[in-house]
Design a protein around this motif. Sequence first.
Motif, PDB file in Angstrom:
ATOM      1  N   THR A 206       0.733  -1.264  -0.144  1.00 40.45           N
ATOM      2  CA  THR A 206      -0.299  -0.275   0.106  1.00 40.45           C
ATOM      3  C   THR A 206       0.551   1.629  -0.004  1.00 40.45           C
ATOM      4  N   THR A 207       2.285   0.993   0.496  1.00 42.95           N
ATOM      5  CA  THR A 207       2.929   2.343  -0.031  1.00 42.95           C
ATOM      6  C   THR A 207       3.522   2.660  -0.927  1.00 42.95           C
ATOM      7  N   GLY A 211      -2.846   5.465  -3.398  1.00 44.42           N
ATOM      8  CA  GLY A 211      -4.227   5.831  -2.857  1.00 44.42           C
ATOM      9  C   GLY A 211      -4.792   3.680  -3.058  1.00 44.42           C
ATOM     10  N   LEU A 212      -3.963   3.087  -2.848  1.00 44.24           N
ATOM     11  CA  LEU A 212      -4.096   2.179  -2.778  1.00 44.24           C
ATOM     12  C   LEU A 212      -5.192   1.608  -0.823  1.00 44.24           C
ATOM     13  N   ARG A 213      -6.152   1.250  -0.736  1.00 41.53           N
ATOM     14  CA  ARG A 213      -6.615   1.109   0.409  1.00 41.53           C
ATOM     15  C   ARG A 213      -7.349  -0.227   1.084  1.00 41.53           C
ATOM     16  N   ALA A 230      -3.855   4.630   4.617  1.00 43.71           N
ATOM     17  CA  ALA A 230      -4.665   3.420   3.303  1.00 43.71           C
ATOM     18  C   ALA A 230      -5.735   2.478   4.813  1.00 43.71           C
ATOM     19  N   TRP A 231      -5.859   2.547   5.427  1.00 39.56           N
ATOM     20  CA  TRP A 231      -6.280   2.191   6.874  1.00 39.56           C
ATOM     21  C   TRP A 231      -7.864   2.227   6.354  1.00 39.56           C
ATOM     22  N   ARG A 326      -2.908  11.665  -4.678  1.00 40.89           N
ATOM     23  CA  ARG A 326      -3.317  10.242  -3.759  1.00 40.89           C
ATOM     24  C   ARG A 326      -3.226   9.791  -2.656  1.00 40.89           C
ATOM     25  N   TRP A 327      -1.958   9.913  -2.248  1.00 36.06           N
ATOM     26  CA  TRP A 327      -1.173   9.497  -1.095  1.00 36.06           C
ATOM     27  C   TRP A 327      -1.122  10.703   0.029  1.00 36.06           C
TER      28      TRP A 327
END
Length: 550
Positions: A206-207, A211-213, A230-231, A326-327
């Motif tokens: 996710t890092t 944007g990936l959660r 991302a949590w 996104r980050w």
Amino acid sequence: MVKGQRERKGEFPRIITCPNEMVALSMADGYARLTSRPQCVLIHVDVGTQGLGAAVHNASTGRAPVLIFAGLSPYTLTGATGSRTEYIHWIQDVPDQKQIIAQYCRYVGEIKTGRNVKEMVRRALGFAMSDPKGPVYLVGAREVMEEEVTPYELVPEHWLPIEPAALPPQGVSLIAKTLVSASSPLIITGYSGRNHATVPELLALTTTIPGLRVLDTAGSDVCFPSTHRAWLGLRYGIHDAIPAADVILVVDCDVPWVDTYCHPNKTARVFHMDVDPLKQQMPVFYLAAERRYRADCYTALKQMNEFLASDPECQHELAKEIFKQRWDALGESHSAKIAHLDTLALPPTTPGAPITPAYLASLLRTTCPSDTIFAVEAVTNTLYMHDHLRNSLPGTWLNCGGGGLGWSGGASLGIKLAAGSERFVCVVVGDGTFLFSVPGSVWWVARHYGLGVLVVVLNNGGWHAPRRSAMLVHPDGLSSSASLAELNLGFGPACPDYGGLARAGAGGGEDPWVWTGKAKGWEGARAMVEEGVEVVKRGRGGLLEVVLGE
């Protein structure tokens, strides 16, 4: 047993006496979940097998590796060492004892001779420890147990469980590149945190892909740290991120969404990666996925991280400004979420107002040691606990993963036994569920073996889950306006004395081993929690009843 303990001191398994099968298997379950080391439960023929009750369901659905061994009634009336000698040997002789729990087990078998007893046990353990892990069941009659055999040895290294499976190379590339190219990617997980080493791999992914959660839909383990932007927390298959996602990776998860209320967009690309993607013990399960892979999630996530670190095309894409945006957006969203949760956890302003679950969970989070292991069986209050305990360390949140209420009593003792005397263990359990845990047996075991844990009983007056279930089908039905008393779900006006049950099980006396307290209003809650924590730190047991109101 006596011979082994006398002749192999320090090498023979430790025996823990549990005056109830549900407690025994739950205790083995908790130990196995925390350590990933299989435990053994010895029970008595068919009645002991039935006494396991809901615990075997929990071990099965919760993927806990446990070996269960039960005797069989002697199969000869006379003439053999071990033939029938008691009235009960006829009464407890059933046609097929294994079938009592076979559908919940990864393997069932009968030991028919002492000549291959070690192979049978090793075979059973191979099933228990191979994914999907779970309970196994062996039986043997007394004549077999009395058989004299020539001692022999096995090579333990020849009996290891199946090695974890990896993704095929094309699967690694496909999933990684699809996640990178997505505008709103989502990972849905359930059990990935059981292997504590998986958490940093998921964190790294996710890092790497801003944007990936990550959404947890099982709440069985700490699968992702709450401190990361991302949590998304825990929700049981219903979350706005699911229909909004254009790419979804389902990782070690039994119920990623509840189709009646929530499902992915029809154009979303879905990938399913699981040690048991077909859910072979579920008669009804289907997931519309573009690809499905039988793979170990730690191995697969590590493969993806290594691929992303070495693939020039992905590196070029991830360097674009959109990923920095996104980050930053995730950081703002996460901060807003935490701020909102903190607002919900503020103490009530009305004098004498009932304690809210959010306020209680925040008290536990800030009062218990930072590495506390929480065994949570809060049922209708589970989401509050997850939102406000906000565990981040792998292995510090455990939930049964099944529907067999009463798991937390025995499980917390197994967790404490595995974690050691210096590690703090706290149980958060609903009042009705506490009664299912066989508290008399639990607290006897706790006192007998010095397993001091803090149990927080959420007293909301009875069982609320059945009414909620009814309202999901009939939101405007009679259940929506009926009281718990009308539904025969309430405990009032004379609720059980939860502290009294614990004291009685632990032996009572003028100076009882277990400390008990009761918090009725929010004003005194902090002091009660602090007192309970300090008592348990000194090695005793503690039970705090918290009145939440109906």
